[in-house]
Design an enzyme around this catalytic site. Structure first.
Site, PDB file in Angstrom:
ATOM      1  N   SER A 157      -6.748  -3.616  14.607  1.00  0.00           N
ATOM      2  CA  SER A 157      -6.138  -2.953  15.762  1.00  0.00           C
ATOM      3  C   SER A 157      -7.118  -2.602  16.878  1.00  0.00           C
ATOM      4  CB  SER A 157      -5.407  -1.690  15.293  1.00  0.00           C
ATOM      5  OG  SER A 157      -6.290  -0.800  14.611  1.00  0.00           O
ATOM      6  N   CYS A 159      -0.246   4.223   1.771  1.00  0.00           N
ATOM      7  CA  CYS A 159      -0.712   5.204   2.759  1.00  0.00           C
ATOM      8  C   CYS A 159       0.362   5.612   3.763  1.00  0.00           C
ATOM      9  CB  CYS A 159      -1.965   4.698   3.473  1.00  0.00           C
ATOM     10  SG  CYS A 159      -1.752   3.144   4.370  1.00  0.00           S
ATOM     11  N   LYS A 219     -11.749  -7.528   6.124  1.00  0.00           N
ATOM     12  CA  LYS A 219     -11.168  -6.620   7.118  1.00  0.00           C
ATOM     13  C   LYS A 219     -12.149  -5.475   7.374  1.00  0.00           C
ATOM     14  CE  LYS A 219      -7.210  -3.553   7.909  1.00  0.00           C
ATOM     15  NZ  LYS A 219      -5.990  -2.947   7.339  1.00  0.00           N
ATOM     16  N   ARG A 235      -3.615   3.341  12.581  1.00  0.00           N
ATOM     17  CA  ARG A 235      -3.105   4.577  11.980  1.00  0.00           C
ATOM     18  C   ARG A 235      -2.087   5.249  12.896  1.00  0.00           C
ATOM     19  NH1 ARG A 235      -8.986   6.055   9.263  1.00  0.00           N
ATOM     20  NH2 ARG A 235      -8.813   4.394   7.709  1.00  0.00           N
ATOM     21  N   TYR A 251      -2.953  -9.432  16.159  1.00  0.00           N
ATOM     22  CA  TYR A 251      -1.923  -8.960  17.081  1.00  0.00           C
ATOM     23  C   TYR A 251      -1.881  -9.818  18.342  1.00  0.00           C
ATOM     24  CZ  TYR A 251      -2.433  -5.041  13.901  1.00  0.00           C
ATOM     25  OH  TYR A 251      -2.513  -4.278  12.765  1.00  0.00           O
ATOM     26  N   LYS A 258     -12.640  -4.786   2.180  1.00  0.00           N
ATOM     27  CA  LYS A 258     -12.074  -3.894   3.196  1.00  0.00           C
ATOM     28  C   LYS A 258     -13.036  -2.734   3.409  1.00  0.00           C
ATOM     29  CE  LYS A 258      -7.870  -1.260   4.295  1.00  0.00           C
ATOM     30  NZ  LYS A 258      -6.527  -0.887   3.814  1.00  0.00           N
ATOM     31  N   CYS A 284      -4.103   6.113   0.112  1.00  0.00           N
ATOM     32  CA  CYS A 284      -3.545   4.857  -0.391  1.00  0.00           C
ATOM     33  C   CYS A 284      -3.135   4.916  -1.856  1.00  0.00           C
ATOM     34  CB  CYS A 284      -4.562   3.733  -0.194  1.00  0.00           C
ATOM     35  SG  CYS A 284      -5.015   3.469   1.549  1.00  0.00           S
ATOM     36  N   CYS A 322       0.857  -1.175   0.000  1.00  0.00           N
ATOM     37  CA  CYS A 322       0.000   0.000   0.000  1.00  0.00           C
ATOM     38  C   CYS A 322       0.900   1.234   0.000  1.00  0.00           C
ATOM     39  CB  CYS A 322      -0.935   0.002   1.214  1.00  0.00           C
ATOM     40  SG  CYS A 322      -2.331   1.155   1.065  1.00  0.00           S
ATOM     41  N   ARG A 354     -11.259   7.767   3.593  1.00  0.00           N
ATOM     42  CA  ARG A 354     -11.028   6.725   2.578  1.00  0.00           C
ATOM     43  C   ARG A 354     -12.323   6.070   2.110  1.00  0.00           C
ATOM     44  NH1 ARG A 354      -6.017   4.598   6.177  1.00  0.00           N
ATOM     45  NH2 ARG A 354      -4.469   6.092   5.430  1.00  0.00           N
TER      46      ARG A 354
END
Length: 332
Positions: free
Chosen positions: A280, A122, A254, A211, A319, A201, A130, A120, A223
């Site tokens: 996240s 971004c 996602k 971010r 994560y 997405k 992006c 990407c 976005r």
């Protein structure tokens, strides 16, 4: 006297019996762990909104890699946070860019560890979008230039493959991105490198901490023009079908937690592996609640990820991967 309703209570008795009849199994082989590599030396900075997740310079990456491999995790999703940003994200495709250097470093230490390179722009652009941004005089507003962005994304994917990335994971959501990247990879001789497409997405509120991690918040606008409306489900099928036709090898949803129905829909309609990205904010919310003593973190996380598997996910980007690997190992 009628027959009794059989509810299989006998199969819910002991832990051993429950294990025997369990329909969905979560294993360490389902997990991919995201990594954030940064230039410099001696850098290990915890991301404030993501406890336990770090920005790591290459010289401090080895300890993290050793732990990942020891836990049995087979792959990492690699993000790079560069020093240099500009309007077109030129450092994304540089052969000595942070993702490319980190890929070579990882493959030298652990050739068997899968490196999935996020593709990407971004985090490489000064504006945080992006793709390449152009000003539309007629509309008096800035727009992402789709076709120009595809050229840079394709060049980035080839440079990542050249550095040793095992899988290319384009997350940009430009129209035609899978076709552009597949064509570029094939022409460069990387026909064996698969594409893990961020097929579905959504323009989600669950990305906030990321971010912070990738330093990629848009400097203007948002976005929503190139990410999906969270209210749409049928659109997900169209997006995924387009990627299948263009040559995707994996289909990603996602975020994951609020989109279990979409994971199930893709699983039922396509025969490619389905990937769920446990993003996240899904991570940070659990960590915050656990830190306050409001929930049992282990139980919540295992239930949440098992739900993603049950919905149809073949692979989970999370994560929590290291934590889950430890918990699963301790219960063996």
């Amino acid at each position: 006297m009628g027959f009794p309703v059989i509810r299989n209570r006998r199969l819910r008795g002991s832990a051993a019996v429950r294990n025997l009849v369990r329909e969905t199994q979560l294993t360490v082989h389902d997990l991919i762990y995201p990594l954030f590599a940064v230039p410099g030396t001696g850098i290990k900075h915890e991301i404030p909104s993501m406890p336990g997740v770090f920005h790591l310079s290459l010289d401090l990456l080895d300890a993290e890699l050793d732990e990942i491999v020891k836990l049995g995790i087979q792959g990492v999703l690699l993000f790079g946070v560069p020093e240099h940003k500009d309007e077109t994200g030129t450092s994304a495709c540089h052969d000595h860019g942070i993702v490319q250097e980190a890929t070579r470093h990882i493959k030298k230490r652990y050739p068997q560890l899968l490196v999935i390179a996020d593709t990407c722009l971004c985090q490489f652009t000064s504006h945080g979008h992006c793709g390449v941004v152009k000003f539309n005089d007629a509309l008096q507003q800035a727009e992402v230039a789709n076709d120009e962005s595809l050229e840079l994304l394709a060049e980035t994917a080839v440079s990542q493959a050249r550095a040793g990335a095992d899988i290319i994971a384009p997350s940009n959501m430009m129209d035609g991105f899978v076709h552009a990247i597949r064509t570029a990879l094939d022409e460069a001789g990387y026909t064996h490198v698969p594409i893990m497409s961020y097929s579905v997405k959504y323009a989600s509120a669950f990305y906030g901490p990321f971010r912070d991690a990738a330093h990629s918040a848009p400097q203007f606008g948002d976005r929503r023009t190139y990410q999906m409306d969270p209210a749409n489900a049928r659109e997900a099928l169209r997006e995924a079908e387009a990627d299948v036709i263009e040559g995707a090898d994996f289909l990603m949803v996602k975020p994951a937690l609020a989109y279990m129905d979409i994971i199930r829909t893709l699983k039922e309609h396509f025969d490619l592996p389905v990937v769920a990205y446990n993003v996240s904010a899904e991570y940070s919310m659990v960590k915050a609640a656990a830190a306050n003593g409001w929930i049992n973190e282990k139980s919540i996380v295992l239930e949440m990820l098992t739900g993603m598997k049950r919905a149809g996910a073949d692979i989970i980007l999370t994560y929590f991967a290291k934590d889950v690997a430890r918990w699963l190992r301790d219960t063996e």
